[in-house]
Scaffold this motif. Structure first.
Motif, PDB file in Angstrom:
ATOM      1  N   ARG A 156      48.955  46.262  47.011  1.00 17.97           N
ATOM      2  CA  ARG A 156      50.127  46.024  46.164  1.00 17.97           C
ATOM      3  C   ARG A 156      50.773  44.679  46.457  1.00 17.97           C
ATOM      4  NH1 ARG A 156      52.890  44.751  42.484  1.00 17.97           N
ATOM      5  NH2 ARG A 156      55.123  45.183  42.413  1.00 17.97           N
ATOM      6  N   PHE A 157      50.759  44.246  47.730  1.00 20.94           N
ATOM      7  CA  PHE A 157      51.451  42.996  48.065  1.00 20.94           C
ATOM      8  C   PHE A 157      50.824  41.803  47.361  1.00 20.94           C
ATOM      9  CE2 PHE A 157      52.291  39.202  50.620  1.00 20.94           C
ATOM     10  CZ  PHE A 157      53.677  39.187  50.520  1.00 20.94           C
ATOM     11  N   ALA A 158      49.513  41.749  47.287  1.00 20.04           N
ATOM     12  CA  ALA A 158      48.857  40.634  46.593  1.00 20.04           C
ATOM     13  C   ALA A 158      49.277  40.596  45.121  1.00 20.04           C
ATOM     14  CB  ALA A 158      47.344  40.760  46.715  1.00 20.04           C
ATOM     15  N   GLU A 159      49.411  41.759  44.497  1.00 26.92           N
ATOM     16  CA  GLU A 159      49.874  41.825  43.112  1.00 26.92           C
ATOM     17  C   GLU A 159      51.309  41.306  43.008  1.00 26.92           C
ATOM     18  OE1 GLU A 159      49.557  45.911  42.129  1.00 26.92           O
ATOM     19  OE2 GLU A 159      47.365  45.890  41.909  1.00 26.92           O
ATOM     20  N   ALA A 160      52.151  41.724  43.947  1.00 26.85           N
ATOM     21  CA  ALA A 160      53.553  41.319  43.927  1.00 26.85           C
ATOM     22  C   ALA A 160      53.693  39.811  44.104  1.00 26.85           C
ATOM     23  CB  ALA A 160      54.332  42.058  45.015  1.00 26.85           C
ATOM     24  N   TYR A 161      52.840  39.224  44.916  1.00 22.17           N
ATOM     25  CA  TYR A 161      52.880  37.770  45.126  1.00 22.17           C
ATOM     26  C   TYR A 161      52.617  37.034  43.819  1.00 22.17           C
ATOM     27  CZ  TYR A 161      51.732  33.144  47.009  1.00 22.17           C
ATOM     28  OH  TYR A 161      51.702  31.789  47.262  1.00 22.17           O
ATOM     29  N   GLU A 162      51.645  37.489  43.063  1.00 22.73           N
ATOM     30  CA  GLU A 162      51.352  36.856  41.774  1.00 22.73           C
ATOM     31  C   GLU A 162      52.472  37.114  40.775  1.00 22.73           C
ATOM     32  OE1 GLU A 162      46.836  36.238  40.898  1.00 22.73           O
ATOM     33  OE2 GLU A 162      47.166  38.382  41.290  1.00 22.73           O
ATOM     34  N   GLU A 163      53.026  38.311  40.794  1.00 19.13           N
ATOM     35  CA  GLU A 163      54.150  38.617  39.901  1.00 19.13           C
ATOM     36  C   GLU A 163      55.348  37.727  40.192  1.00 19.13           C
ATOM     37  OE1 GLU A 163      52.919  43.359  39.589  1.00 19.13           O
ATOM     38  OE2 GLU A 163      54.749  42.751  40.648  1.00 19.13           O
ATOM     39  N   ALA A 164      55.472  37.284  41.435  1.00 18.40           N
ATOM     40  CA  ALA A 164      56.579  36.408  41.834  1.00 18.40           C
ATOM     41  C   ALA A 164      56.293  34.936  41.520  1.00 18.40           C
ATOM     42  CB  ALA A 164      56.863  36.573  43.322  1.00 18.40           C
ATOM     43  N   GLY A 165      55.130  34.652  40.939  1.00 18.62           N
ATOM     44  CA  GLY A 165      54.789  33.281  40.580  1.00 18.62           C
ATOM     45  C   GLY A 165      53.833  32.594  41.522  1.00 18.62           C
ATOM     46  N   GLY A 166      53.358  33.290  42.531  1.00 15.30           N
ATOM     47  CA  GLY A 166      52.406  32.700  43.462  1.00 15.30           C
ATOM     48  C   GLY A 166      51.013  32.628  42.870  1.00 15.30           C
ATOM     49  N   LEU A 167      50.245  31.647  43.327  1.00 16.92           N
ATOM     50  CA  LEU A 167      48.895  31.435  42.818  1.00 16.92           C
ATOM     51  C   LEU A 167      47.876  31.735  43.910  1.00 16.92           C
ATOM     52  CD1 LEU A 167      49.386  28.103  40.836  1.00 16.92           C
ATOM     53  CD2 LEU A 167      49.359  30.436  39.934  1.00 16.92           C
ATOM     54  N   LEU A 168      46.972  32.654  43.612  1.00 17.12           N
ATOM     55  CA  LEU A 168      45.873  32.985  44.511  1.00 17.12           C
ATOM     56  C   LEU A 168      44.566  32.468  43.925  1.00 17.12           C
ATOM     57  CD1 LEU A 168      46.884  36.651  45.426  1.00 17.12           C
ATOM     58  CD2 LEU A 168      47.173  34.600  46.817  1.00 17.12           C
ATOM     59  N   ALA A 169      43.502  32.562  44.694  1.00 20.76           N
ATOM     60  CA  ALA A 169      42.192  32.133  44.216  1.00 20.76           C
ATOM     61  C   ALA A 169      41.836  32.896  42.938  1.00 20.76           C
ATOM     62  CB  ALA A 169      41.136  32.378  45.286  1.00 20.76           C
ATOM     63  N   GLU A 170      41.230  32.198  41.981  1.00 20.34           N
ATOM     64  CA  GLU A 170      40.896  32.842  40.713  1.00 20.34           C
ATOM     65  C   GLU A 170      39.726  33.805  40.853  1.00 20.34           C
ATOM     66  OE1 GLU A 170      40.331  30.062  37.589  1.00 20.34           O
ATOM     67  OE2 GLU A 170      42.294  29.094  37.849  1.00 20.34           O
ATOM     68  N   ALA A 171      38.718  33.433  41.620  1.00 20.12           N
ATOM     69  CA  ALA A 171      37.520  34.270  41.755  1.00 20.12           C
ATOM     70  C   ALA A 171      37.793  35.438  42.699  1.00 20.12           C
ATOM     71  CB  ALA A 171      36.351  33.441  42.272  1.00 20.12           C
ATOM     72  N   ALA A 172      37.414  36.629  42.276  1.00 18.85           N
ATOM     73  CA  ALA A 172      37.632  37.820  43.096  1.00 18.85           C
ATOM     74  C   ALA A 172      36.923  37.717  44.434  1.00 18.85           C
ATOM     75  CB  ALA A 172      37.163  39.061  42.337  1.00 18.85           C
ATOM     76  N   SER A 173      35.752  37.092  44.456  1.00 17.94           N
ATOM     77  CA  SER A 173      34.997  36.964  45.710  1.00 17.94           C
ATOM     78  C   SER A 173      35.719  36.063  46.698  1.00 17.94           C
ATOM     79  CB  SER A 173      33.600  36.411  45.429  1.00 17.94           C
ATOM     80  OG  SER A 173      33.678  35.124  44.817  1.00 17.94           O
ATOM     81  N   GLU A 174      36.432  35.048  46.195  1.00 22.82           N
ATOM     82  CA  GLU A 174      37.184  34.155  47.081  1.00 22.82           C
ATOM     83  C   GLU A 174      38.417  34.850  47.644  1.00 22.82           C
ATOM     84  OE1 GLU A 174      37.988  30.514  45.037  1.00 22.82           O
ATOM     85  OE2 GLU A 174      35.876  29.918  44.974  1.00 22.82           O
TER      86      GLU A 174
END
Length: 303
Positions: free
Chosen positions: A233-251
């Protein structure tokens, strides 16, 4: 110590703060003759095992606190640092005291996770004039410790994930040890829905690297404290807050698995500080079981 205080101040009280793993932390009360007081925090590396790294950690933390002054990130203010112990018994750092407390219990977690995510996005938005040192990887495929009773095939697959070279990622200013145990909350009597973050502490590992690494570390800690679903859930919340994670799921998986496997080497050292800091009932065996379940859940995200 008194040489680092303001004119007319002296230490009039001291209290041990629990929850640290590598350092002894004291809350000091400094006062003047006319009764004016203020609280400070003294962080000292008293363990001989940590003494070799203490200079680097304290210099890094002092640099981070100086950098964060005026940024809006609620970090302590730097008062003085003695990275080699030249002016005291141990290598130490003196900083201002922040109000608030560590909150590790499950009640109100669904409210605190978005707050944690927004705070981490704000940290990653800091643009230092001089780039800090690069992050240090905390594990290798050869040093992973498989928990008791874990599925050997699942862990072998996870270890294979981190054998690959690290994916290229744009660097960000990292806390590098961001998790609920290093965040101070103000939770008013009205309840957790009105909670707010008033401090982020322990900047000794501040560095430069991919945002995914900080997100993965907080996610792992949430998974160990509260179960795998909260780590995801935290990774989802980070993106919901405007954070940018790697686009590829494997990364993304690479960074998430790398951090989870790093915790396998120190799983026995995390339960006790959490019990002290947050008064949570958490055994070493429970942490091992949650780590195993989290690693399994991460691999399942790729199908």
């Amino acid at each position: 110590m008194n040489r680092n205080l303001a004119a007319g101040e002296r230490v009039v009280g001291a209290e041990v703060l629990h929850g640290g793993i590598t350092a002894e932390v004291l809350k000091l009360t400094a006062g003047t003759a006319d009764g004016v007081t203020r609280d400070l925090v003294l962080r000292s590396f008293t363990d001989r095992f940590c003494e070799v790294q203490a200079e680097d950690w304290l210099e890094r933390e002092a640099g981070a606190l100086g950098l964060l002054s005026g940024t809006g990130v609620p970090a302590p203010g730097l008062v003085a640092v003695d990275p080699t112990g030249a002016h005291g018994e141990y290598p130490s750092l003196l900083m201002t005291h922040l109000a608030g407390r560590v909150v590790l219990d499950a009640e109100g977690l669904e409210t605190r996770i978005p707050l944690l995510a927004r705070q981490l996005v704000a940290i990653h938005a800091v643009r230092p004039a001089e780039q800090p040192r690069g992050y240090v990887a905390l594990t290798t495929a050869e040093t992973v410790v498989v928990p008791r009773g874990a599925d050997a095939a699942v862990w072998a697959a996870a270890i294979d994930v981190i054998r690959r070279p690290a994916p290229p990622r744009r660097g960000r200013f990292l806390h590098r040890d961001f998790h609920p145990g290093n965040v101070l909350f103000d939770v008013p009597p009205s309840g957790s829905k009105e909670a707010r973050i008033v401090g982020v502490v322990d900047w000794a590992a501040a560095s430069w690297g991919p945002a995914d690494l900080d997100v993965a570390h907080c996610a792992t800690n949430l998974a160990l404290l509260h179960g795998p679903a909260w780590g995801l859930r935290f990774a989802e919340a980070y993106e919901e807050a405007g954070g940018l994670l790697a686009e590829a799921a494997s990364e993304r998986l690479y960074w998430q698995v790398r951090d989870a496997l790093a915790c396998s080497e120190e799983v026995r050292s995390v339960a006790q500080p959490w019990r002290e800091a947050g008064r949570v009932e958490l055994t070493t065996r429970a942490v091992e079981e949650r780590l195993d379940a989290y690693v399994t859940a991460l691999l399942e995200t790729l199908g």
